[in-house]
Design a protein around this motif. Sequence first.
Motif, mmCIF file in Angstrom:
data_model
loop_
_atom_site.group_PDB
_atom_site.id
_atom_site.type_symbol
_atom_site.label_atom_id
_atom_site.label_comp_id
_atom_site.label_asym_id
_atom_site.label_seq_id
_atom_site.Cartn_x
_atom_site.Cartn_y
_atom_site.Cartn_z
ATOM 1 N N ASP A 285 0.855 -1.188 0.000
ATOM 2 C CA ASP A 285 0.000 0.000 0.000
ATOM 3 C C ASP A 285 0.891 1.237 0.000
ATOM 4 O O ASP A 285 1.575 1.507 0.999
ATOM 5 C CB ASP A 285 -0.906 -0.015 1.231
ATOM 6 N N PRO A 286 0.935 2.031 -1.074
ATOM 7 C CA PRO A 286 1.816 3.204 -1.138
ATOM 8 C C PRO A 286 1.569 4.199 -0.011
ATOM 9 O O PRO A 286 2.516 4.804 0.505
ATOM 10 C CB PRO A 286 1.483 3.820 -2.506
ATOM 11 N N ALA A 287 0.318 4.379 0.390
ATOM 12 C CA ALA A 287 0.016 5.322 1.471
ATOM 13 C C ALA A 287 0.623 4.846 2.790
ATOM 14 O O ALA A 287 1.182 5.633 3.555
ATOM 15 C CB ALA A 287 -1.495 5.503 1.610
ATOM 16 N N LEU A 288 0.529 3.551 3.042
ATOM 17 C CA LEU A 288 1.115 2.998 4.259
ATOM 18 C C LEU A 288 2.638 3.075 4.201
ATOM 19 O O LEU A 288 3.294 3.366 5.217
ATOM 20 C CB LEU A 288 0.661 1.553 4.453
ATOM 21 N N ALA A 289 3.205 2.830 3.033
ATOM 22 C CA ALA A 289 4.657 2.912 2.880
ATOM 23 C C ALA A 289 5.174 4.305 3.236
ATOM 24 O O ALA A 289 6.218 4.448 3.879
ATOM 25 C CB ALA A 289 5.058 2.543 1.456
ATOM 26 N N LYS A 290 4.429 5.332 2.853
ATOM 27 C CA LYS A 290 4.845 6.695 3.184
ATOM 28 C C LYS A 290 4.829 6.932 4.687
ATOM 29 O O LYS A 290 5.635 7.695 5.216
ATOM 30 C CB LYS A 290 3.934 7.697 2.483
ATOM 31 N N ARG A 291 3.917 6.287 5.377
ATOM 32 C CA ARG A 291 3.832 6.444 6.829
ATOM 33 C C ARG A 291 4.906 5.632 7.550
ATOM 34 O O ARG A 291 5.402 6.038 8.586
ATOM 35 C CB ARG A 291 2.444 6.032 7.317
ATOM 36 N N LEU A 292 5.264 4.492 6.990
ATOM 37 C CA LEU A 292 6.285 3.651 7.611
ATOM 38 C C LEU A 292 7.688 4.160 7.333
ATOM 39 O O LEU A 292 8.582 4.035 8.179
ATOM 40 C CB LEU A 292 6.138 2.214 7.111
ATOM 41 N N TRP A 293 7.881 4.764 6.152
ATOM 42 C CA TRP A 293 9.208 5.278 5.781
ATOM 43 C C TRP A 293 9.138 6.761 5.421
ATOM 44 O O TRP A 293 9.480 7.152 4.288
ATOM 45 C CB TRP A 293 9.765 4.485 4.607
ATOM 46 N N GLY A 310 1.462 -3.675 12.201
ATOM 47 C CA GLY A 310 1.175 -2.437 12.901
ATOM 48 C C GLY A 310 2.385 -1.519 12.941
ATOM 49 O O GLY A 310 3.488 -1.896 12.533
ATOM 50 N N LEU A 311 2.164 -0.314 13.428
ATOM 51 C CA LEU A 311 3.219 0.672 13.635
ATOM 52 C C LEU A 311 3.312 0.948 15.127
ATOM 53 O O LEU A 311 2.338 0.780 15.865
ATOM 54 C CB LEU A 311 2.904 1.973 12.888
ATOM 55 N N TRP A 312 4.472 1.379 15.586
ATOM 56 C CA TRP A 312 4.609 1.718 17.004
ATOM 57 C C TRP A 312 5.580 2.873 17.199
ATOM 58 O O TRP A 312 6.458 3.114 16.394
ATOM 59 C CB TRP A 312 5.079 0.506 17.826
ATOM 60 N N ARG A 313 5.357 3.602 18.293
ATOM 61 C CA ARG A 313 6.242 4.688 18.694
ATOM 62 C C ARG A 313 6.369 4.693 20.209
ATOM 63 O O ARG A 313 5.391 4.456 20.914
ATOM 64 C CB ARG A 313 5.695 6.047 18.247
ATOM 65 N N PRO A 314 7.563 4.961 20.719
ATOM 66 C CA PRO A 314 7.727 5.085 22.170
ATOM 67 C C PRO A 314 7.190 6.434 22.644
ATOM 68 O O PRO A 314 7.267 7.430 21.917
ATOM 69 C CB PRO A 314 9.238 4.993 22.358
ATOM 70 N N ARG A 315 6.643 6.455 23.847
ATOM 71 C CA ARG A 315 6.143 7.692 24.440
ATOM 72 C C ARG A 315 6.700 7.797 25.856
ATOM 73 O O ARG A 315 6.437 6.938 26.691
ATOM 74 C CB ARG A 315 4.616 7.688 24.487
ATOM 75 N N LYS A 316 7.469 8.853 26.113
ATOM 76 C CA LYS A 316 8.051 9.032 27.442
ATOM 77 C C LYS A 316 7.740 10.437 27.932
ATOM 78 O O LYS A 316 8.007 11.420 27.256
ATOM 79 C CB LYS A 316 9.562 8.809 27.414
#
Length: 361
Positions: A285-293, A310-316
């Motif tokens: 999915d090109p739209a997802l690729a832009k969000r992942l990279w 899925g995608l993940w990000r740390p939150r501190k």
Amino acid sequence: MIDRLQVARYRVRAQQLDRERGDLADTAVLDLGAQETGPDGALWALAVRGVEAPADADLVWLWTLRGAPHAYRRSEAAEVAATVAPWSEADAAKRIFDASKPLKAAGIPVLEALDALAGQMRAIVTGPMAKGEVSGRLHEVMPEPYQRFCRSCDAVHLYEMPFRLAAMRAGLELRPHTSPPVLEPAPGLEAADAFPDRLDPVRAYLHLCGPATVKEVAEYVDSPVKEVKAHWPEDAVEVDVAGERRWILAADEEALRGADASGTRLLGPYDLFLQARDRGTLVDDPALAKRLWPVLGRPGAVLVDGAIAGLWRPRKSGKRFTVAVEPLRTWKPAELKRVEAEAERLAAFRGVALAGLDAAP
């Protein structure tokens, strides 16, 4: 014909992302280098492959492929120096991008320029020294073709890529976990006369990120396609991946055709699994690729049974540490539980307690 999921599952096995325990000696990604970018860089890449808290003395951090910092086995530093050195003048010019133009105009061969820079760096850096101080000292001694005006710094200094690629030629390593980077002499870091086949970047890429095309390998190494073709392994065999011709080492073909993988991992944004140049194999999915990279601020990826789920990000915030996850499909309760376990592992890796998993609906 081999499909995309089969390729991804092969890479999970080749890169040992399904492994619970391991040591540095048999950790395959170190053959190509584990990229050290961000807090969840090289050491987290090793942790998700079962290597727990390796000693800094067993690893060496170097600016190598694409000018990026990578971790390698310290015992193989000299062999690594030989494998990542430019193959030719044309290759060296490609690796330093626009910095080659003023050198060419001044009649200075790029390989000669890298050696000249390395000589000065070797004389300047006799102990731990911050990158900015090294750059300032080099600015005083290197002639104009080596330097440029930097708008962001509003100053004249060395071109970045020659600086980085010359550091290893000067026998300099990066002190781990320093920002800005600190360089220091690395005893014995002269390029070896020979090295094991597994450290060859073309072979290592085909083994760890194959099957691949010549162009994809060239993009990863930052070399001209012609150079990669000249160093193409004789035992690379052609396979069909969803109608596209690609190549893999003959010894890996059976593993590719029978590939299967299970397990859940939180991959760091620059994990080798996400560094393969055929991003469409992992995400169609090109739209997802832009969000992942994205260009800046990459998230990590949640890997479930060989697929990006899925995608993940740390939150501190202060002492509170959470992991924000965004499922790309509905997760089963057992899958969510495994993701939570990986988030606990990440928190332990960072030396904090996990306050919770923040999962988007």
